[in-house]
Design an enzyme around this catalytic site. Structure first.
Site, PDB file in Angstrom:
ATOM      1  N   ASP A  30      43.230  42.095  52.874  1.00 26.49           N
ATOM      2  CA  ASP A  30      41.935  42.770  52.753  1.00 26.49           C
ATOM      3  C   ASP A  30      40.840  42.076  53.563  1.00 26.49           C
ATOM      4  O   ASP A  30      41.038  40.985  54.092  1.00 26.49           O
ATOM      5  CB  ASP A  30      41.538  42.888  51.272  1.00 26.49           C
ATOM      6  CG  ASP A  30      41.735  41.593  50.485  1.00 26.49           C
ATOM      7  OD1 ASP A  30      41.906  40.526  51.111  1.00 26.49           O
ATOM      8  OD2 ASP A  30      41.705  41.634  49.253  1.00 26.49           O
TER       9      ASP A  30
ATOM     10  N   ASN B 232      39.757  41.346  36.849  1.00 31.21           N
ATOM     11  CA  ASN B 232      39.920  42.685  36.271  1.00 31.21           C
ATOM     12  C   ASN B 232      41.299  43.282  36.596  1.00 31.21           C
ATOM     13  O   ASN B 232      41.532  44.467  36.394  1.00 31.21           O
ATOM     14  CB  ASN B 232      38.807  43.635  36.756  1.00 31.21           C
ATOM     15  CG  ASN B 232      38.826  43.817  38.261  1.00 31.21           C
ATOM     16  OD1 ASN B 232      39.703  43.308  38.955  1.00 31.21           O
ATOM     17  ND2 ASN B 232      37.858  44.548  38.791  1.00 31.21           N
TER      18      ASN B 232
HETATM   19  C1  GLP Z   1      39.542  38.465  45.820  1.00 25.01           C
HETATM   20  C2  GLP Z   1      40.663  38.931  46.727  1.00 25.01           C
HETATM   21  C3  GLP Z   1      41.988  39.043  45.994  1.00 25.01           C
HETATM   22  C4  GLP Z   1      42.221  37.802  45.175  1.00 25.01           C
HETATM   23  C5  GLP Z   1      41.144  37.690  44.138  1.00 25.01           C
HETATM   24  C6  GLP Z   1      41.321  36.499  43.199  1.00 25.01           C
HETATM   25  O1  GLP Z   1      38.884  39.503  45.202  1.00 25.01           O
HETATM   26  N1  GLP Z   1      40.372  40.177  47.350  1.00 25.01           N
HETATM   27  O2  GLP Z   1      43.025  39.264  46.936  1.00 25.01           O
HETATM   28  O3  GLP Z   1      43.477  37.846  44.569  1.00 25.01           O
HETATM   29  O4  GLP Z   1      39.914  37.537  44.840  1.00 25.01           O
HETATM   30  O5  GLP Z   1      40.730  35.389  43.737  1.00 25.01           O
HETATM   31  P1  GLP Z   1      40.849  33.917  43.234  1.00 25.01           P
HETATM   32  O6  GLP Z   1      42.167  33.447  43.688  1.00 25.01           O
HETATM   33  O7  GLP Z   1      39.723  33.230  43.932  1.00 25.01           O
HETATM   34  O8  GLP Z   1      40.714  33.936  41.760  1.00 25.01           O
END
Ligand code: GLP
Length: 243
Positions: free
Chosen positions: A67, A136
């Protein structure tokens, strides 16, 4: 589904990096689906160490990232493109021609989505997709309520995601409101999924995703339908997962 319970973040990162390295060693021209956020950082650090030690070679590997924020270019330190170069690509021998990122500066949603779906298809498909999980239940930026049938598309980020990701920005107002993401269908086509989670704040959503109802309201719950998922979580994140 295979579960690996690890002691802490470092241990989770080492295990995840070992699994990614094994994928590249067994198939040098692997197509790796890569993720961003805090969860994979340690694994990328470890992969760099493995590369420096001569234990893994990225020269034939192909990457496709999950993404990107709409409006942020690769030179913006808050973009996922910048994150990937900074934490992994700049430190290993990957061929720049084999790195694929969504272009946050493309304003034509249909064109960018179609381009990226073609990139994935022409690569021969993703061999191993690394995934984290949003608080979420989102995977990539597929927010609750997203159809399981979508390929790459542009999304409007939810308040919960903006709140969770504001730590990477000077203020909440600066968090982009939209992003491009691979869709759930693109993710589910990956041959293998490596799903990582760390910290107590992920325990409930991880349990709900892997043991609760399969519903677009919890995007990660779709992974229950995939035939090759490896979950690597630290003790805190795995605390609600039955042993
Ligand atoms: C972002 C990314 C996701 C990721 C999520 C969790 O929103 N788009 O791909 O899995 O964060 O992030 P973290 O690993 O910082 O908790």
């Amino acid at each position: 589904m295979r579960f690996y319970r690890t002691r802490d973040y470092d241990d989770m990162s080492r295990k995840a990096a070992n699994i990614l390295a094994a994928q590249i060693i067994s198939k040098p021209r692997s197509v790796l689906g890569l993720a961003t956020g805090s969860s994979p950082l340690g694994a990328y650090r470890r992969l760099v160490e493995l590369y420096r030690a001569g234990d893994v070679d990225f020269s034939e590997a192909v990457t496709v990232n999950l993404d990107e924020y709409v409006g942020l270019g690769p030179d913006d330190s808050r973009s996922y493109s910048y994150y990937m170069f900074d934490s992994l690509f700049d430190h290993v021998n990957i061929d720049p021609a084999n790195i694929n990122m969504l272009n946050g500066l493309e304003t034509d949603e249909a064109r960018e989505s179609a381009r990226y779906d073609r990139v994935i298809e022409r690569s021969g498909g993703i061999d191993m997709q690394l995934l984290g999980i949003g608080p979420n239940g989102h995977i990539g930026f597929n927010e609750p309520g997203t159809s399981f049938e979508k390929d790459t598309h542009r999304v409007k980020l939810t308040e919960s995601t903006i709140e969770a990701n504001k730590r990477f920005f000077a203020s909440e107002d600066e968090v982009p409101r939209h992003a491009y993401t691979m869709g759930i269908r693109s993710i589910m086509r990956a041959r293998k999924i490596l799903f990582i989670a760390s910290g107590e704040h992920k325990a409930e959503i991880l349990h709900r995703s892997l043991f609760g109802p399969i519903t677009p309201q919890v995007p990660a719950s779709v992974l229950q339908l995939h035939s090759d998922v490896t979950v690597v979580g630290d003790e805190a994140a795995m605390s609600m997962i039955p042993t």
